[in-house]
Design a protein around this motif. Structure first.
Motif, PDB file in Angstrom:
ATOM      1  N   GLU A 196       0.825  -1.200   0.000  1.00  0.00           N
ATOM      2  CA  GLU A 196       0.000   0.000   0.000  1.00  0.00           C
ATOM      3  C   GLU A 196       0.866   1.260   0.000  1.00  0.00           C
ATOM      4  N   ARG A 224      -6.692  -3.321  -6.517  1.00  0.00           N
ATOM      5  CA  ARG A 224      -7.257  -2.451  -5.472  1.00  0.00           C
ATOM      6  C   ARG A 224      -6.172  -1.571  -4.856  1.00  0.00           C
ATOM      7  N   LEU A 240      -5.123   1.301  -7.313  1.00  0.00           N
ATOM      8  CA  LEU A 240      -6.280   1.921  -7.967  1.00  0.00           C
ATOM      9  C   LEU A 240      -6.104   3.419  -8.204  1.00  0.00           C
ATOM     10  N   VAL A 241      -5.501   4.127  -7.259  1.00  0.00           N
ATOM     11  CA  VAL A 241      -5.329   5.577  -7.430  1.00  0.00           C
ATOM     12  C   VAL A 241      -4.450   5.876  -8.642  1.00  0.00           C
ATOM     13  N   THR A 285      -6.312   4.750 -11.873  1.00  0.00           N
ATOM     14  CA  THR A 285      -7.373   5.677 -12.276  1.00  0.00           C
ATOM     15  C   THR A 285      -6.788   6.911 -12.944  1.00  0.00           C
ATOM     16  N   VAL A 308     -14.286  -1.898  -6.567  1.00  0.00           N
ATOM     17  CA  VAL A 308     -13.500  -0.724  -6.969  1.00  0.00           C
ATOM     18  C   VAL A 308     -14.338   0.527  -7.186  1.00  0.00           C
ATOM     19  N   PRO A 356     -16.612   2.115  -5.365  1.00  0.00           N
ATOM     20  CA  PRO A 356     -16.663   3.116  -4.289  1.00  0.00           C
ATOM     21  C   PRO A 356     -15.455   4.055  -4.279  1.00  0.00           C
ATOM     22  N   LYS A 357     -14.311   3.603  -4.782  1.00  0.00           N
ATOM     23  CA  LYS A 357     -13.134   4.468  -4.860  1.00  0.00           C
ATOM     24  C   LYS A 357     -13.000   5.112  -6.241  1.00  0.00           C
ATOM     25  N   LEU A 358     -13.408   4.381  -7.257  1.00  0.00           N
ATOM     26  CA  LEU A 358     -13.231   4.847  -8.629  1.00  0.00           C
ATOM     27  C   LEU A 358     -14.143   6.025  -8.958  1.00  0.00           C
ATOM     28  N   ALA A 399     -13.099   9.442  -7.654  1.00  0.00           N
ATOM     29  CA  ALA A 399     -11.947   9.935  -8.427  1.00  0.00           C
ATOM     30  C   ALA A 399     -12.392  10.518  -9.754  1.00  0.00           C
TER      31      ALA A 399
END
Length: 419
Positions: free
Chosen positions: A123, A180, A183-184, A187, A220, A222-224, A227
């Motif tokens: 992470e 996951r 992902l940041v 994206t 993914v 909920p985070k995507l 963004a």
């Protein structure tokens, strides 16, 4: 000799392909001959070698590739830090030869670094284990590299897809977890790829995004989605357009059931895109609206159109125009579905100036969908259209601005139906 280096570098740009090939051959042999003494020159030599991967002449490209492989083999520790960033950038180059060579070299480099073992993707903010083969590579750089490899697995060219897929499979043992974690970074690169004018890169990003959502939708999204929403606030129109293209891909891949769960995030994003000041952003948002309407039917209209109508009531002219533009895009995508819902609201008596202007804006793109509504639409427009003040009933004050807007709306209807 350091004095000889500029001559060798310059020779790699010769007009003659055979001469370039000869100079590139030096990068194959010099590392073996000079050993450690050649290491200080890697900073200058590596960009030249990588540039040769895109040469027009096949023999030159092959020789440059062998030179890069020789450097990797001999100076692995020193070359890794220098090679990873340009090779990552090479995966998204417009020239497919550079993309393919970069993928192959990355495979070679990572294979040597890891010894064929998979890696633990850590992470952001976590320390890389000291025994990790990528311990010298910062976590953020690792994430960016893995994101680039994942996207290039969807390249339009088979050679790039094959090489990138091989690298991904060789180093990633748990793909869902890895995706996951990165992902940041992923994206960000997906949006950058969707925002570009390079068709190959846009295709790869769209395919990768669709694959990501298909495999991991509820894990993914909920985070995507947040963004993507942040991207709509960007000052860069290309970025905002990329977000809207991304929304279309996300919904197409997720399907009706999943999309219904995330409407609270999707609808405001689509609505914002429809009202953008840039044509290309609105066009991309209109495609997203069309995809949304295909999945959830008239609910899309009931969720989007009232908010656009609300903008028409704003005192700020710029906000009103945004509402008109948004309605025009929505109407252009789904006229048969939107006309029955929208017309009664715009023609409700007494017709407001903002509604008359909106009618003029959407009538042309509504086209044939207006035919079955003319019996209600035309009387509503003409009811208050007095071309001269003397023709108006006693006590009725003619608003010249409203009259002109109603005449413009009638003209728009005529053009729309006639077209």
């Amino acid at each position: 000799s350091p004095k000889l280096l500029p001559t060798l570098v310059e020779g790699c740009s010769s007009d003659e392909a055979t001469a370039r090939e000869g100079f590139y051959t030096m990068w194959i042999h010099l590392p073996a001959v000079l050993g450690k003494r050649f290491e200080p020159f890697l900073v200058e030599v590596l960009p030249v070698v990588l540039e040769g991967l895109a040469d027009d002449a096949g023999p030159v490209r092959d020789t440059a590739l062998r030179g890069a492989q020789a450097i990797i083999a001999i100076y692995l520790e020193a070359a890794a830090g220098l090679l990873l960033p340009p090779l990552q950038a090479g995966l998204s180059d417009e020239n497919y030869r550079i993309r393919e060579s970069s993928a192959n070299l990355l495979g070679d480099l990572i294979q040597r670094m890891t010894g064929g073992d998979t890696i633990d993707v850590v992470e952001e903010g976590t320390s890389v284990p000291e025994d990790s083969p990528l311990a010298a590579v910062p976590v953020a750089q690792q994430h960016a590299l893995l994101a680039a490899i994942y996207i290039s697995r969807n390249d339009v060219h088979a050679g790039v897809r094959s090489a990138s897929s091989s690298v991904w499979k060789a180093i990633i043992s748990n793909a869902p977890r890895a995706l996951r974690v990165i992902l940041v970074a992923l994206t960000d690169q997906l949006l950058t790829g969707l925002s570009t004018d390079d068709d190959d890169r846009q295709h790869a990003s769209a395919q990768a995004l669709g694959e990501l959502v298909t495999k991991l939708s509820e894990r993914v999204l909920p985070k995507l989605l947040p963004a993507l929403q942040v991207g709509l606030s960007s000052d860069d129109p290309a970025r905002r357009r990329g977000v809207c293209l991304g929304l279309t891909e996300v919904m197409a891949a997720a399907g009706r059931e999943v999309v219904s769960e995330f409407l609270s995030s999707l609808i405001p994003a689509v609505r914002l895109g429809l009202c953008d000041q840039e044509d290309k952003v609105r066009e991309a948002a209109a495609s997203a609206f069309s995809q949304l309407q295909r999945l959830i039917g008239t609910q899309a209209i009931h969720e989007i159109v009232p908010a656009l109508l609300q903008l028409l009531r704003a005192a700020d002219p710029e906000t009103m125009v945004k509402g008109q533009l948004g309605l025009r895009e929505v109407m252009g995508q789904r006229p048969q579905a939107v006309v029955p819902y929208l017309l009664p609201k715009l023609t409700a008596f007494p017709i407001k100036l903002s509604h008359a202007r909106a009618l003029a804006a959407v009538a042309e793109v509504a086209g044939a969908a207006l035919h079955t509504h003319l019996d209600a639409l035309l009387p509503a427009l003409f009811r208050e259209t007095y071309l001269e003040a003397e023709l108006a009933p006693d006590g009725h004050e003619v608003d010249a601005e409203l009259r002109d807007a109603l005449v413009g709306a009638a003209g728009g209807v005529a053009l729309g139906v006639g077209g």
